[in-house]
Design a protein around this motif. Sequence first.
Motif, PDB file in Angstrom:
ATOM      1  N   SER A 107     -13.322  -3.957  -8.070  1.00 22.68           N
ATOM      2  CA  SER A 107     -13.144  -3.302  -6.775  1.00 22.68           C
ATOM      3  C   SER A 107     -11.688  -3.411  -6.305  1.00 22.68           C
ATOM      4  CB  SER A 107     -14.092  -3.899  -5.740  1.00 22.68           C
ATOM      5  OG  SER A 107     -13.972  -5.292  -5.747  1.00 22.68           O
ATOM      6  N   SER A 108     -10.977  -4.429  -6.765  1.00 20.52           N
ATOM      7  CA  SER A 108      -9.579  -4.590  -6.334  1.00 20.52           C
ATOM      8  C   SER A 108      -8.746  -3.368  -6.729  1.00 20.52           C
ATOM      9  CB  SER A 108      -8.972  -5.869  -6.919  1.00 20.52           C
ATOM     10  OG  SER A 108      -9.114  -5.857  -8.314  1.00 20.52           O
ATOM     11  N   ALA A 109      -9.121  -2.705  -7.838  1.00 23.78           N
ATOM     12  CA  ALA A 109      -8.368  -1.505  -8.252  1.00 23.78           C
ATOM     13  C   ALA A 109      -8.517  -0.397  -7.206  1.00 23.78           C
ATOM     14  CB  ALA A 109      -8.868  -1.020  -9.612  1.00 23.78           C
ATOM     15  N   VAL A 110      -9.714  -0.273  -6.645  1.00 21.91           N
ATOM     16  CA  VAL A 110      -9.957   0.763  -5.630  1.00 21.91           C
ATOM     17  C   VAL A 110      -9.148   0.439  -4.365  1.00 21.91           C
ATOM     18  CG1 VAL A 110     -11.740   1.904  -4.241  1.00 21.91           C
ATOM     19  CG2 VAL A 110     -12.277   1.129  -6.561  1.00 21.91           C
ATOM     20  N   ILE A 111      -9.184  -0.820  -3.975  1.00 20.17           N
ATOM     21  CA  ILE A 111      -8.422  -1.221  -2.780  1.00 20.17           C
ATOM     22  C   ILE A 111      -6.931  -0.993  -3.027  1.00 20.17           C
ATOM     23  CG2 ILE A 111      -7.858  -3.150  -1.220  1.00 20.17           C
ATOM     24  CD1 ILE A 111     -10.595  -4.383  -2.088  1.00 20.17           C
ATOM     25  N   ASP A 112      -6.459  -1.384  -4.208  1.00 18.08           N
ATOM     26  CA  ASP A 112      -5.019  -1.263  -4.502  1.00 18.08           C
ATOM     27  C   ASP A 112      -4.537   0.186  -4.446  1.00 18.08           C
ATOM     28  OD1 ASP A 112      -4.612  -3.933  -4.708  1.00 18.08           O
ATOM     29  OD2 ASP A 112      -4.679  -4.006  -6.898  1.00 18.08           O
ATOM     30  N   VAL A 113      -5.292   1.106  -5.085  1.00 20.07           N
ATOM     31  CA  VAL A 113      -4.779   2.491  -5.100  1.00 20.07           C
ATOM     32  C   VAL A 113      -4.758   3.090  -3.698  1.00 20.07           C
ATOM     33  CG1 VAL A 113      -5.329   2.974  -7.519  1.00 20.07           C
ATOM     34  CG2 VAL A 113      -7.002   3.567  -5.741  1.00 20.07           C
ATOM     35  N   LEU A 114      -5.711   2.696  -2.869  1.00 16.73           N
ATOM     36  CA  LEU A 114      -5.706   3.191  -1.484  1.00 16.73           C
ATOM     37  C   LEU A 114      -4.550   2.559  -0.718  1.00 16.73           C
ATOM     38  CD1 LEU A 114      -9.559   3.007  -0.891  1.00 16.73           C
ATOM     39  CD2 LEU A 114      -8.198   5.067  -0.510  1.00 16.73           C
ATOM     40  N   ARG A 115      -4.427   1.242  -0.820  1.00 12.14           N
ATOM     41  CA  ARG A 115      -3.399   0.491  -0.071  1.00 12.14           C
ATOM     42  C   ARG A 115      -1.994   0.952  -0.458  1.00 12.14           C
ATOM     43  NH1 ARG A 115      -0.545  -3.792  -1.771  1.00 12.14           N
ATOM     44  NH2 ARG A 115      -1.746  -4.008  -3.689  1.00 12.14           N
ATOM     45  N   LEU A 116      -1.777   1.159  -1.748  1.00  7.53           N
ATOM     46  CA  LEU A 116      -0.426   1.493  -2.204  1.00  7.53           C
ATOM     47  C   LEU A 116      -0.014   2.920  -1.844  1.00  7.53           C
ATOM     48  CD1 LEU A 116      -0.664  -0.315  -5.647  1.00  7.53           C
ATOM     49  CD2 LEU A 116       0.827  -0.952  -3.727  1.00  7.53           C
ATOM     50  N   TYR A 117      -1.014   3.773  -1.630  1.00  8.39           N
ATOM     51  CA  TYR A 117      -0.720   5.176  -1.290  1.00  8.39           C
ATOM     52  C   TYR A 117      -0.316   5.320   0.181  1.00  8.39           C
ATOM     53  CZ  TYR A 117      -1.341  10.246  -1.427  1.00  8.39           C
ATOM     54  OH  TYR A 117      -1.132  11.600  -1.385  1.00  8.39           O
ATOM     55  N   ILE A 118      -0.743   4.340   0.983  1.00 10.82           N
ATOM     56  CA  ILE A 118      -0.489   4.410   2.431  1.00 10.82           C
ATOM     57  C   ILE A 118       0.791   3.602   2.729  1.00 10.82           C
ATOM     58  CG2 ILE A 118      -1.454   3.810   4.714  1.00 10.82           C
ATOM     59  CD1 ILE A 118      -4.262   3.769   3.122  1.00 10.82           C
ATOM     60  N   PRO A 119       1.770   4.201   3.439  1.00  9.93           N
ATOM     61  CA  PRO A 119       2.997   3.435   3.709  1.00  9.93           C
ATOM     62  C   PRO A 119       2.681   2.094   4.382  1.00  9.93           C
ATOM     63  CG  PRO A 119       3.222   5.712   4.439  1.00  9.93           C
ATOM     64  CD  PRO A 119       1.790   5.537   4.046  1.00  9.93           C
ATOM     65  N   GLN A 120       3.343   1.049   3.929  1.00  7.05           N
ATOM     66  CA  GLN A 120       3.110  -0.312   4.423  1.00  7.05           C
ATOM     67  C   GLN A 120       3.218  -0.385   5.943  1.00  7.05           C
ATOM     68  OE1 GLN A 120       1.939  -2.436   2.310  1.00  7.05           O
ATOM     69  NE2 GLN A 120       1.687  -3.887   4.001  1.00  7.05           N
ATOM     70  N   GLU A 121       4.203   0.385   6.482  1.00  8.78           N
ATOM     71  CA  GLU A 121       4.447   0.284   7.936  1.00  8.78           C
ATOM     72  C   GLU A 121       3.311   0.891   8.762  1.00  8.78           C
ATOM     73  OE1 GLU A 121       6.367   1.714   5.720  1.00  8.78           O
ATOM     74  OE2 GLU A 121       6.936   3.761   6.274  1.00  8.78           O
ATOM     75  N   CYS A 122       2.378   1.585   8.108  1.00  7.08           N
ATOM     76  CA  CYS A 122       1.233   2.143   8.855  1.00  7.08           C
ATOM     77  C   CYS A 122       0.159   1.090   9.130  1.00  7.08           C
ATOM     78  CB  CYS A 122       0.604   3.296   8.080  1.00  7.08           C
ATOM     79  SG  CYS A 122       1.656   4.753   8.021  1.00  7.08           S
ATOM     80  N   PHE A 123       0.266  -0.085   8.479  1.00  4.42           N
ATOM     81  CA  PHE A 123      -0.779  -1.114   8.660  1.00  4.42           C
ATOM     82  C   PHE A 123      -0.387  -2.147   9.707  1.00  4.42           C
ATOM     83  CE2 PHE A 123      -1.799   0.022   4.163  1.00  4.42           C
ATOM     84  CZ  PHE A 123      -3.140   0.337   4.338  1.00  4.42           C
ATOM     85  N   VAL A 124      -1.349  -2.516  10.544  1.00  5.53           N
ATOM     86  CA  VAL A 124      -1.181  -3.694  11.405  1.00  5.53           C
ATOM     87  C   VAL A 124      -2.417  -4.569  11.183  1.00  5.53           C
ATOM     88  CG1 VAL A 124      -0.797  -4.572  13.740  1.00  5.53           C
ATOM     89  CG2 VAL A 124       0.027  -2.283  13.143  1.00  5.53           C
ATOM     90  N   PHE A 125      -2.206  -5.731  10.534  1.00  7.79           N
ATOM     91  CA  PHE A 125      -3.330  -6.633  10.254  1.00  7.79           C
ATOM     92  C   PHE A 125      -3.429  -7.716  11.324  1.00  7.79           C
ATOM     93  CE2 PHE A 125      -2.406  -4.889   5.972  1.00  7.79           C
ATOM     94  CZ  PHE A 125      -3.606  -4.226   5.829  1.00  7.79           C
ATOM     95  N   ASP A 126      -4.456  -8.533  11.224  1.00  9.64           N
ATOM     96  CA  ASP A 126      -4.732  -9.593  12.216  1.00  9.64           C
ATOM     97  C   ASP A 126      -4.692  -9.016  13.622  1.00  9.64           C
ATOM     98  OD1 ASP A 126      -4.939 -11.746  10.327  1.00  9.64           O
ATOM     99  OD2 ASP A 126      -2.772 -11.517  10.045  1.00  9.64           O
ATOM    100  N   SER A 127      -5.246  -7.842  13.767  1.00  9.92           N
ATOM    101  CA  SER A 127      -5.154  -7.140  15.038  1.00  9.92           C
ATOM    102  C   SER A 127      -6.533  -6.622  15.425  1.00  9.92           C
ATOM    103  CB  SER A 127      -4.155  -5.990  14.873  1.00  9.92           C
ATOM    104  OG  SER A 127      -4.073  -5.260  16.049  1.00  9.92           O
ATOM    105  N   LYS A 128      -7.269  -7.418  16.182  1.00 10.24           N
ATOM    106  CA  LYS A 128      -8.616  -7.015  16.585  1.00 10.24           C
ATOM    107  C   LYS A 128      -8.547  -6.154  17.836  1.00 10.24           C
ATOM    108  CE  LYS A 128     -13.179  -8.362  17.622  1.00 10.24           C
ATOM    109  NZ  LYS A 128     -14.324  -8.961  17.054  1.00 10.24           N
ATOM    110  N   VAL A 129      -9.140  -4.989  17.765  1.00  9.94           N
ATOM    111  CA  VAL A 129      -9.127  -4.087  18.926  1.00  9.94           C
ATOM    112  C   VAL A 129     -10.215  -4.530  19.903  1.00  9.94           C
ATOM    113  CG1 VAL A 129      -9.464  -1.713  19.689  1.00  9.94           C
ATOM    114  CG2 VAL A 129      -8.192  -2.185  17.586  1.00  9.94           C
ATOM    115  N   ASN A 130      -9.790  -4.764  21.149  1.00  9.43           N
ATOM    116  CA  ASN A 130     -10.737  -5.241  22.164  1.00  9.43           C
ATOM    117  C   ASN A 130     -11.179  -4.149  23.121  1.00  9.43           C
ATOM    118  OD1 ASN A 130     -10.422  -7.964  21.300  1.00  9.43           O
ATOM    119  ND2 ASN A 130      -8.370  -7.869  22.199  1.00  9.43           N
ATOM    120  N   SER A 131     -10.311  -3.164  23.309  1.00 15.28           N
ATOM    121  CA  SER A 131     -10.696  -2.097  24.242  1.00 15.28           C
ATOM    122  C   SER A 131      -9.927  -0.815  23.943  1.00 15.28           C
ATOM    123  CB  SER A 131     -10.430  -2.532  25.691  1.00 15.28           C
ATOM    124  OG  SER A 131      -9.041  -2.601  25.917  1.00 15.28           O
ATOM    125  N   ILE A 132     -10.508   0.273  24.421  1.00  8.81           N
ATOM    126  CA  ILE A 132      -9.846   1.577  24.307  1.00  8.81           C
ATOM    127  C   ILE A 132     -10.023   2.238  25.670  1.00  8.81           C
ATOM    128  CG2 ILE A 132      -9.836   3.830  23.166  1.00  8.81           C
ATOM    129  CD1 ILE A 132     -11.506   2.457  20.899  1.00  8.81           C
TER     130      ILE A 132
END
Length: 393
Positions: A107-132
């Motif tokens: 499964s890591s191959a599936v995650i990798d191809v998706l992750r690598l295709y998306i620019p790194q700067e588009c990700f914000v991790f450790d970020s739980k959304v509490n409200s909208i």
Amino acid sequence: MYDAVIIGAGSAGLMCAARLVSKGLRNFIVLDSNSKPGKKLAVTGNGRCNLTNLKLDSNLYFTDDPKLLDSVISRFTVIDTIDFFEKTLGLKTVNKDELVYPWELKSSAVIDVLRLYIPQECFVFDSKVNSIRKEDDHFVVASDKEYPASNIIIATGGKSYVNTGSDGSGYKLLASLMPQDSFVPISPSLVQLKTSDRDLKVLSGYRFNCSIRLVCNGDEKASETGELLFTDYGISGICTMQLSRYLETGKNTVVVDFIGRDEDIIRSCIANFSERSTRDALAGVLPGVLTDIVLKRIGVKKLISKNEIDKFIDELHDFSINISGTNGLDNAQVTRGGVKLSCLDENLQSKLVRGLYVCGEVINVDGPCGGYNLQWAWSSSVIVADDISRSIV
Ligand SMILES: Cc1cc2nc3c(=O)[nH]c(=O)nc-3n(C[C@H](O)[C@H](O)[C@H](O)COP(=O)(O)OP(=O)(O)OC[C@H]3O[C@@H](n4cnc5c(N)ncnc54)[C@H](O)[C@@H]3O)c2cc1C
């Protein structure tokens, strides 16, 4: 102001982001409470990720809007999915019968191809959304920071396997924006079954290749063939999980056929070793604990007469297990229920709150084992991404 904020970097969120990138969009971010993407994707298919099914039948999903479900899957099909993974993302796939896996069987191959295709700067991790909140013509998504966006995509998953990050908070976010009657109550699906039959405890740890069927309130609802695993609480294995989808309120019984067409083997062992106890006569073909349970159930100590042997064989063909319930959401592969598909338009945008999109398991759609649930995540997220990119480009 972002064109879109995607909440959740699981299967649906990653695919949605990858599709936006493939359409030339970059002004979006993906927020996830985890420190890395695809935590649930990593555990799919026993770590091998059964990413879709060549014989997918949309009638096998449960949802409140089968027509819309079929339309979503017909607009981004199984073949489109394999094509996108292979040609756009660079994942080689392999088939095991109708089941499709990454060629590496990881499964890591599936995650990798998706992750690598998306620019790194588009990700914000450790970020739980509490409200909208909605402000005039845009949304403000709040985690540790606030993110303004024209469109938001809820890809937060269901509430199964909570330690993968899908803790059900997506339902709360949606409930703050949509009317209360937009939701179907959630429950576990594709889950192990519990039994109240105390005589089966001794079978815990035994596996059988057999056929099983589910009888609910006297009617047969479903049947499966495969490996059945006995546990200290009841039964597990893929075929058990498949049956769990059809459980009803009232009396549920799983009927096991342990021997299929092999009853002659049982008969000849009993005849060939008639001087032995029945348990010992069958030692080479049935676990002794199972022989003991079946003998007890038919009220016989040693099989001698033809009538007793016939009864024993019948019991092995029709061995009943009383089902007292299921394991909880934390052990379920998918969550049934969630936001009603019928509250979304053909592009999975809320009919009432424009700019609010939903995809993946948070929607009231669940399918059987065999790549169905990931296919829903892929198809629904692509439909969302395509609609957003049409409105922006
Ligand atoms: C053990 C197991 C095996 C499976 N095997 C298969 C299989 O082989 N084939 C198949 O088709 N399906 C399989 N499934 C089902 C499949 O994994 C899911 O249906 C699918 O991953 C759902 O995708 P999703 O993106 O909707 O949710 P998820 O993949 O659960 O992603 C949701 C993401 O949202 C994030 N999130 C949630 N709330 C917030 C918040 N408030 N703020 C920020 N981030 C948030 C979570 O951290 C998570 O990363 C399996 C499931 C399990 C548990």
